[in-house]
Scaffold this motif. Structure first.
Motif, mmCIF file in Angstrom:
data_model
loop_
_atom_site.group_PDB
_atom_site.id
_atom_site.type_symbol
_atom_site.label_atom_id
_atom_site.label_comp_id
_atom_site.label_asym_id
_atom_site.label_seq_id
_atom_site.Cartn_x
_atom_site.Cartn_y
_atom_site.Cartn_z
ATOM 1 N N SER A 197 0.837 -0.974 -0.009
ATOM 2 C CA SER A 197 0.164 0.152 0.016
ATOM 3 C C SER A 197 0.723 1.229 -0.220
ATOM 4 N N ARG A 198 0.251 2.465 -0.535
ATOM 5 C CA ARG A 198 1.156 3.631 -0.722
ATOM 6 C C ARG A 198 0.052 4.693 -0.965
ATOM 7 N N LEU A 199 0.414 5.763 -0.460
ATOM 8 C CA LEU A 199 -0.304 7.061 -0.610
ATOM 9 C C LEU A 199 0.452 8.034 -1.618
ATOM 10 N N VAL A 200 0.007 8.427 -2.764
ATOM 11 C CA VAL A 200 0.436 9.306 -3.570
ATOM 12 C C VAL A 200 -0.252 10.503 -3.871
ATOM 13 N N VAL A 201 0.498 11.645 -4.071
ATOM 14 C CA VAL A 201 0.186 12.997 -4.302
ATOM 15 C C VAL A 201 0.586 13.301 -5.765
ATOM 16 N N ALA A 202 -0.289 13.790 -6.559
ATOM 17 C CA ALA A 202 0.017 14.216 -7.896
ATOM 18 C C ALA A 202 -0.357 15.525 -8.218
ATOM 19 N N VAL A 203 0.063 16.306 -9.187
ATOM 20 C CA VAL A 203 -0.170 17.554 -9.709
ATOM 21 C C VAL A 203 -0.301 17.502 -11.228
ATOM 22 N N THR A 204 -1.197 17.866 -11.724
ATOM 23 C CA THR A 204 -1.355 17.682 -13.429
ATOM 24 C C THR A 204 -1.818 19.178 -14.086
ATOM 25 N N GLN A 205 -0.976 19.641 -14.986
ATOM 26 C CA GLN A 205 -1.229 20.764 -15.595
ATOM 27 C C GLN A 205 -1.600 20.306 -17.299
ATOM 28 N N GLY A 206 -2.859 20.651 -17.617
ATOM 29 C CA GLY A 206 -3.182 20.346 -19.047
ATOM 30 C C GLY A 206 -3.022 21.704 -19.724
ATOM 31 N N PHE A 207 -2.830 21.501 -21.113
ATOM 32 C CA PHE A 207 -2.744 22.706 -22.224
ATOM 33 C C PHE A 207 -3.406 22.274 -23.485
#
Length: 231
Positions: free
Chosen positions: A221-231
């Motif tokens: 198990s793991r906890l992941v934070v992600a940031v995404t920028q679309g264009f």
């Protein structure tokens, strides 16, 4: 014909019967893309960067129902493999209120050692439906007859649910079963919450787990934070 191939062919057949108005409306190229960063890379509910962060970028060009795409992300698989390139050709459309998509992708593991089967083709089909309540139900199947490394057939079947809360917040989760030859099957799950900082900028916090922790740390198990920028 095996069961996974049968599902893929069913999706392709469905596109054959899409109405002409769906297939030929507004035939112009549309470009899009995204860049993203995550505290750890995860694919098919399994870690792929061994606790390290991940950067990824992707571009897509769509012409009517057909799209072309390319992406790149860093990996950490063993002492050598450090990236994966993907080149995708696919189609998407609507039928009887369902969103359908099917694609084939040529994928390359970067910096693979001599003798490692680093190049492979993977097919993906998705059927989804969004209800008036803002709930989206999705079924995705990902299949390859020649997986990278020592694996051969690899099928990943996932059912997911997403719920829009308001213009900023949404929650989603999925359960999946993966069957691999030689046998190293597992089931996986993920659940998380996303927040739209801006129309094309989002942050996602997600928990992943599988039922095969004995396979190694990547399956825990793991906890992941992600940031995404679309264009």
């Amino acid at each position: 014909m095996n069961w996974a191939t049968g599902r893929v062919l069913a999706i392709v057949t469905a596109f054959t019967f899409l109405p002409a108005s769906e297939l030929h409306a507004q035939q112009i190229w549309k470009w899009s893309g995204q860049i993203g960063a995550a505290s750890e890379g995860v694919s098919k509910d399994v870690a792929e960067t061994a606790g390290r962060g991940q950067l990824r970028g992707a571009v897509e060009a769509a012409y009517g129902p057909v799209f072309l795409g390319a992406s790149l992300r860093n990996l950490h698989e063993g002492p050598d493999v450090d990236s994966q390139q993907e080149y995708v050709l696919g189609t998407r459309g609507k039928l009887a209120g369902f969103d359908l998509s099917f694609s084939g992708g040529y994928k390359i593991k970067g910096n693979a050692p001599s003798g490692f089967d680093a190049n492979f083709v993977e097919f993906e089909g998705t059927i989804a439906r969004t209800l008036s309540s803002g709930t989206t139900l999705r079924l995705t199947d990902v299949y390859t007859a020649d997986a990278p490394g020592p694996a051969r057939r690899d099928n990943f079947l996932e059912f997911g649910v997403a719920q829009v809360i308001d213009k900023h917040w949404s929650v989603s989760g999925a359960v999946a079963a993966r069957t691999i030859t030689p046998k190293s099957d597992y089931t996986g799950m993920n659940i998380g919450v996303s927040y739209a900082l801006r129309p094309k900028t989002s942050i996602d916090l997600r928990y992943y787990d599988t039922n095969q922790h004995d396979f190694g740390n990547d399956f825990k198990s793991r906890l992941v934070v992600a940031v995404t920028q679309g264009f």
